[in-house]
Motif scaffolding. Structure first.
Motif, PDB file in Angstrom:
ATOM      1  N   LEU A  43       0.832  -1.209   0.000  1.00 48.65           N
ATOM      2  CA  LEU A  43       0.000   0.000   0.000  1.00 48.65           C
ATOM      3  C   LEU A  43       0.862   1.252   0.000  1.00 48.65           C
ATOM      4  N   HIS A  44       1.897   1.241   0.819  1.00 45.80           N
ATOM      5  CA  HIS A  44       2.789   2.401   0.884  1.00 45.80           C
ATOM      6  C   HIS A  44       3.615   2.542  -0.391  1.00 45.80           C
ATOM      7  N   ASP A  45       4.094   1.397  -0.918  1.00 50.25           N
ATOM      8  CA  ASP A  45       4.913   1.433  -2.143  1.00 50.25           C
ATOM      9  C   ASP A  45       4.165   2.039  -3.312  1.00 50.25           C
ATOM     10  N   ASP A  46       2.896   1.679  -3.456  1.00 49.75           N
ATOM     11  CA  ASP A  46       2.121   2.170  -4.594  1.00 49.75           C
ATOM     12  C   ASP A  46       1.924   3.679  -4.530  1.00 49.75           C
ATOM     13  N   GLU A  95       3.719   6.044  -7.178  1.00 49.61           N
ATOM     14  CA  GLU A  95       2.612   6.591  -7.972  1.00 49.61           C
ATOM     15  C   GLU A  95       2.105   5.542  -8.957  1.00 49.61           C
ATOM     16  N   SER A  96       2.007   4.288  -8.482  1.00 46.73           N
ATOM     17  CA  SER A  96       1.581   3.184  -9.340  1.00 46.73           C
ATOM     18  C   SER A  96       0.074   3.225  -9.575  1.00 46.73           C
ATOM     19  N   SER A  97      -0.330   2.667 -10.702  1.00 44.29           N
ATOM     20  CA  SER A  97      -1.754   2.610 -11.017  1.00 44.29           C
ATOM     21  C   SER A  97      -2.249   1.177 -11.202  1.00 44.29           C
ATOM     22  N   ALA A 135      -4.921   0.533  -4.905  1.00 43.17           N
ATOM     23  CA  ALA A 135      -5.831   1.127  -3.919  1.00 43.17           C
ATOM     24  C   ALA A 135      -5.758   2.644  -3.953  1.00 43.17           C
ATOM     25  N   ASN A 136      -4.548   3.184  -4.134  1.00 47.99           N
ATOM     26  CA  ASN A 136      -4.418   4.641  -4.154  1.00 47.99           C
ATOM     27  C   ASN A 136      -5.102   5.255  -5.372  1.00 47.99           C
ATOM     28  N   ASP A 173      -7.591   6.917  -2.574  1.00 40.71           N
ATOM     29  CA  ASP A 173      -6.666   8.055  -2.643  1.00 40.71           C
ATOM     30  C   ASP A 173      -5.415   7.705  -1.858  1.00 40.71           C
ATOM     31  N   ASN A 174      -4.399   8.550  -1.972  1.00 37.99           N
ATOM     32  CA  ASN A 174      -3.128   8.286  -1.295  1.00 37.99           C
ATOM     33  C   ASN A 174      -3.281   8.257   0.222  1.00 37.99           C
TER      34      ASN A 174
END
Length: 332
Positions: free
Chosen positions: A90-93, A97-99, A107-108, A112-113
């Motif tokens: 979750l933090h890495d994405d 800025e992964s999609s 999830a982001n 959202d972040n």
């Protein structure tokens, strides 16, 4: 060794550990619930139920089973390992800025972040609650150190990823932090909770460390030559995200001044053009760095298998050896 496409070693391991893994999945669902913040189980379920192999928690259960453990603390520790892994994803994405992850929107992107970061924090907290429930200070020490090492590896990667001075020793330090630390902790705590002899606990740690390194090197190689349908991410994502992974580090070390200027523009400065990925692939092939990276991954998988030598003969041991072959079979 030929790895069967019909019955992959992690699938055979999952069959052997079915009851335990079922208990782990039930515990994960219970502990990711929240009476006050329904977004927590929504975000967590999106990632936890995305169809991952659950390799890390299975390694914990396998290590405990190898030494005849019959209690239920292995289930708590396996869930702990999966929560730590999910929290870091979750933090890495957010950081990357992964999609897309595992072929699905991250999830982001869906929420959202802020939600991704805070739910990741919640899962870290849950993981520490589970650790404490085992009543083992040693287990707490191992997993707490692994969590710190993972964060340290991520920060090191953030600063080293676009620096052309980054060499293979720094890359290995990053990989040991962000990936191998959780593999080695997963196998080590399984042995500890089962009261395995100290040399065998060390062997489990060494296996997990080498397996995690082989796993990450293979992943980094697949970014340049994998099937996006199989990997769940697009070929060249690491290049577009300006990540200095092993194939590129090897190419930079062998580059001409003109080639180094290309890497300086595209990776260090981030000024990329449409044809740059194709040119990067040409340079990787010119210097045979994809083959060299593949050889490194296979060498680490061999180290993982060698580490298992002192352990008692058992079907679990044989499957752990097969898993080491499997993580690099993806790149053959």
């Amino acid at each position: 060794m030929t790895v069967s496409a019909i019955s992959k070693p992690h699938e055979r391991l999952a069959e052997i550990l079915f009851d335990k893994m079922d208990a782990v999945n039930s515990l994960i669902r219970t502990r990711m619930a929240s009476d006050h913040a329904p977004r927590i189980p929504e975000v967590t379920a999106h990632l936890v139920e995305a169809g991952g192999k659950r390799l890390r928690p299975m390694l914990t259960l396998a290590a405990a089973r190898l030494f005849g453990y019959t209690g239920d603390h292995d289930v708590r520790l396996a869930a702990t390992v999966e929560f730590i892994h999910t929290a870091t994803l979750l933090h890495d994405d957010v950081v990357d800025e992964s999609s897309q992850r595992r072929g699905r929107p991250t999830a982001n992107l869906l929420w959202d972040n802020k939600s991704s970061v805070l739910v990741g924090d919640y899962l870290f907290s849950r993981s520490f609650q589970l650790m404490v429930e085992t009543g083992s200070l040693r287990v707490l020490d191992i997993l707490a150190n692994a969590s710190a090492t993972i964060a340290e590896g991520e920060v090191l990667q953030m600063t080293a990823a676009t620096d052309l001075a980054t060499d293979e020793s720094v890359y290995l330090q990053v990989v040991r932090g962000k990936t191998a630390a959780l593999f080695s902790a997963a196998t080590e705590v399984g042995g500890v909770i089962a009261n395995a002899p100290e040399p065998h606990v060390q062997a489990l740690f060494d296996y997990g460390d080498a397996l995690g390194i082989a796993f990450q090197i293979a992943d980094d190689l697949l970014d340049y030559q994998g099937d996006s349908k199989a990997t769940g991410k697009n070929v060249g994502d690491d290049f577009r995200e300006r990540k200095l992974t092993l194939p590129v580090i090897k190419a930079v070390a062998r580059s001409t001044p003109e080639e180094r200027a290309f890497w300086e523009r595209t990776i260090a400065k981030g000024r990329q053009e449409d044809a740059d990925l194709d040119h990067a692939l040409c340079l990787l092939n010119k210097h045979a760095t994809l083959d060299a990276t593949r050889a490194d991954a296979v060498a680490w998988a061999t180290k993982a298998k060698t580490a298992l030598a002192p352990l008692p003969d058992h079907e679990i041991k044989a499957l752990l050896q097969d898993i080491a072959d499997y993580v690099v079979s993806r790149i053959n």
